[in-house]
Design a protein around this motif. Structure first.
Motif, mmCIF file in Angstrom:
data_model
loop_
_atom_site.group_PDB
_atom_site.id
_atom_site.type_symbol
_atom_site.label_atom_id
_atom_site.label_comp_id
_atom_site.label_asym_id
_atom_site.label_seq_id
_atom_site.Cartn_x
_atom_site.Cartn_y
_atom_site.Cartn_z
ATOM 1 N N LYS A 24 0.845 -1.190 0.000
ATOM 2 C CA LYS A 24 0.000 0.000 0.000
ATOM 3 C C LYS A 24 0.876 1.233 0.000
ATOM 4 N N PRO A 25 0.598 2.208 -0.861
ATOM 5 C CA PRO A 25 -0.416 2.174 -1.911
ATOM 6 C C PRO A 25 -0.085 1.100 -2.949
ATOM 7 N N PRO A 26 -1.122 0.565 -3.609
ATOM 8 C CA PRO A 26 -0.900 -0.552 -4.522
ATOM 9 C C PRO A 26 -0.085 -0.182 -5.758
ATOM 10 N N VAL A 27 0.673 -1.139 -6.234
ATOM 11 C CA VAL A 27 1.414 -1.000 -7.482
ATOM 12 C C VAL A 27 0.490 -1.461 -8.613
ATOM 13 N N GLU A 28 0.484 -0.731 -9.710
ATOM 14 C CA GLU A 28 -0.319 -1.128 -10.862
ATOM 15 C C GLU A 28 0.536 -2.007 -11.773
ATOM 16 N N PHE A 29 0.035 -3.213 -12.065
ATOM 17 C CA PHE A 29 0.769 -4.173 -12.880
ATOM 18 C C PHE A 29 0.086 -4.437 -14.208
ATOM 19 N N SER A 30 0.907 -4.598 -15.239
ATOM 20 C CA SER A 30 0.416 -5.049 -16.544
ATOM 21 C C SER A 30 1.411 -6.087 -17.042
ATOM 22 N N PHE A 31 0.911 -7.294 -17.317
ATOM 23 C CA PHE A 31 1.753 -8.374 -17.828
ATOM 24 C C PHE A 31 1.237 -8.837 -19.183
ATOM 25 N N VAL A 32 2.148 -8.997 -20.122
ATOM 26 C CA VAL A 32 1.836 -9.633 -21.400
ATOM 27 C C VAL A 32 2.789 -10.815 -21.526
ATOM 28 N N ILE A 33 2.217 -11.996 -21.710
ATOM 29 C CA ILE A 33 3.033 -13.218 -21.758
ATOM 30 C C ILE A 33 2.798 -13.923 -23.088
ATOM 31 N N TYR A 34 3.876 -14.196 -23.796
ATOM 32 C CA TYR A 34 3.786 -14.901 -25.077
ATOM 33 C C TYR A 34 3.378 -16.347 -24.826
ATOM 34 N N GLU A 35 2.592 -16.897 -25.726
ATOM 35 C CA GLU A 35 2.041 -18.243 -25.567
ATOM 36 C C GLU A 35 3.113 -19.298 -25.311
ATOM 37 N N ALA A 36 4.283 -19.153 -25.912
ATOM 38 C CA ALA A 36 5.349 -20.140 -25.739
ATOM 39 C C ALA A 36 5.708 -20.329 -24.270
ATOM 40 N N ALA A 37 5.733 -19.216 -23.514
ATOM 41 C CA ALA A 37 6.077 -19.298 -22.093
ATOM 42 C C ALA A 37 5.029 -20.089 -21.321
ATOM 43 N N LEU A 38 3.781 -20.000 -21.767
ATOM 44 C CA LEU A 38 2.690 -20.690 -21.079
ATOM 45 C C LEU A 38 2.640 -22.179 -21.403
ATOM 46 N N ARG A 39 3.293 -22.566 -22.455
ATOM 47 C CA ARG A 39 3.264 -23.975 -22.875
ATOM 48 C C ARG A 39 4.530 -24.738 -22.480
ATOM 49 N N THR A 40 5.486 -24.062 -21.910
ATOM 50 C CA THR A 40 6.723 -24.718 -21.494
ATOM 51 C C THR A 40 6.541 -25.323 -20.104
#
Length: 269
Positions: free
Chosen positions: A150-166
């Motif tokens: 607090k105060p909160p950190v604002e996060f934005s993540f973009v993950i390529y599909e390859a990382a999700l399939r490993t």
């Protein structure tokens, strides 16, 4: 990132090392030959850029006639939690108000489960000793405190599909990692998006990047590759990284579509 210096206790021991060496009337080259390290290593230790290895301190203590005074400082040294190339970034990350992260081959460190981090860090080459692996994993888990700060950190993540399939660590670890992504992605201060194979841009294959904003509203970018990390606040570099991130985010699934995509991957396991 510029030159990296160790904590004060490491630098103090390095300074003591130099003073004892000079009092003994020895050159760095002579000491290097006696302790089995390079002259550059001796220089780095004395200047506080490298930690003094215990073996070097023990041999030098006898060599300089320090009668235990030099090696006594070893008990006050602290081990670094993070590799030298990432310490500046970690320091700024802890004080950030927003973080945008794109990853093309791995789950971002802030989103990793302990099992995933263990498999990743423990499998690196050259291999690290078990104590170092455990410390690095624990340090990575500590960074997760940012999600509830607090105060909160604002996060934005973009993950390529390859990382999700490993399947790092095996199918069971992989499944729990994907479930963690769904959990973290549901937080109010987190936007998590998937960039699928079908929408990939050429620039998205060049490596990961992070853009953060500090409490003083300074924007910085981090680009990473094999054994290389480049952190900068140069406005031109940050602008280029921001433009790239904006393109990746625009091509990615939205948050709802991304959650559905990850859930389908979970169901397949």
């Amino acid at each position: 990132m510029g030159e990296v210096f160790l904590p004060g206790n490491h630098r103090y021991l390095g300074n003591q090392f130099m003073m004892w060496r000079q009092e003994a009337g020895m050159t760095r080259e002579e000491v290097a030959e006696a302790v089995g390290y390079s002259a550059e290593m001796v220089r780095s230790v004395e200047q506080g850029r490298r930690a003094c290895p215990p073996r070097m301190a023990e041999i030098a203590d006898e060599l300089f006639g320090a009668r235990g005074k030099l090696k006594a400082g070893l008990s006050y040294l602290t081990r670094e939690k993070f590799p030298a190339r990432t310490r500046d970034y970690i320091r700024h990350e802890a004080e950030s108000v927003s973080i945008w992260s794109y990853e093309c081959v791995l789950i971002p460190g802030l989103l990793q489960t302990e099992e995933y981090a263990q498999a990743l860090i423990g499998g690196r080459c050259p291999a690290m000793d078990e104590e170092t692996v455990a410390e690095r994993v624990a340090a990575r888990m500590e960074r997760k405190q940012l999600f509830t700060r607090k105060p909160p950190v604002e996060f934005s993540f973009v993950i390529y599909e390859a990382a999700l399939r490993t399947p790092m660590g095996g199918a069971a670890v992989h499944k729990r990692q994907l479930l963690q992504l769904l959990e973290v992605g549901s937080l109010r201060n987190v936007a998590l998006q998937v960039l699928p194979f079908s929408r990939v841009l050429s620039g998205a294959l060049s490596g990961s990047l992070v853009i953060l904003e500090t409490r003083d509203h300074v924007r910085m970018s981090l680009a990473e590759g094999q054994q290389v990390s480049l952190l900068t606040s140069d406005s031109n570099e940050v602008h280029v990284m921001t433009e790239s991130y904006a393109k990746f985010r625009m091509e990615a699934f939205n948050a709802e579509e991304s959650a559905q995509f990850i859930q389908r991957l979970v169901d397949e396991l």
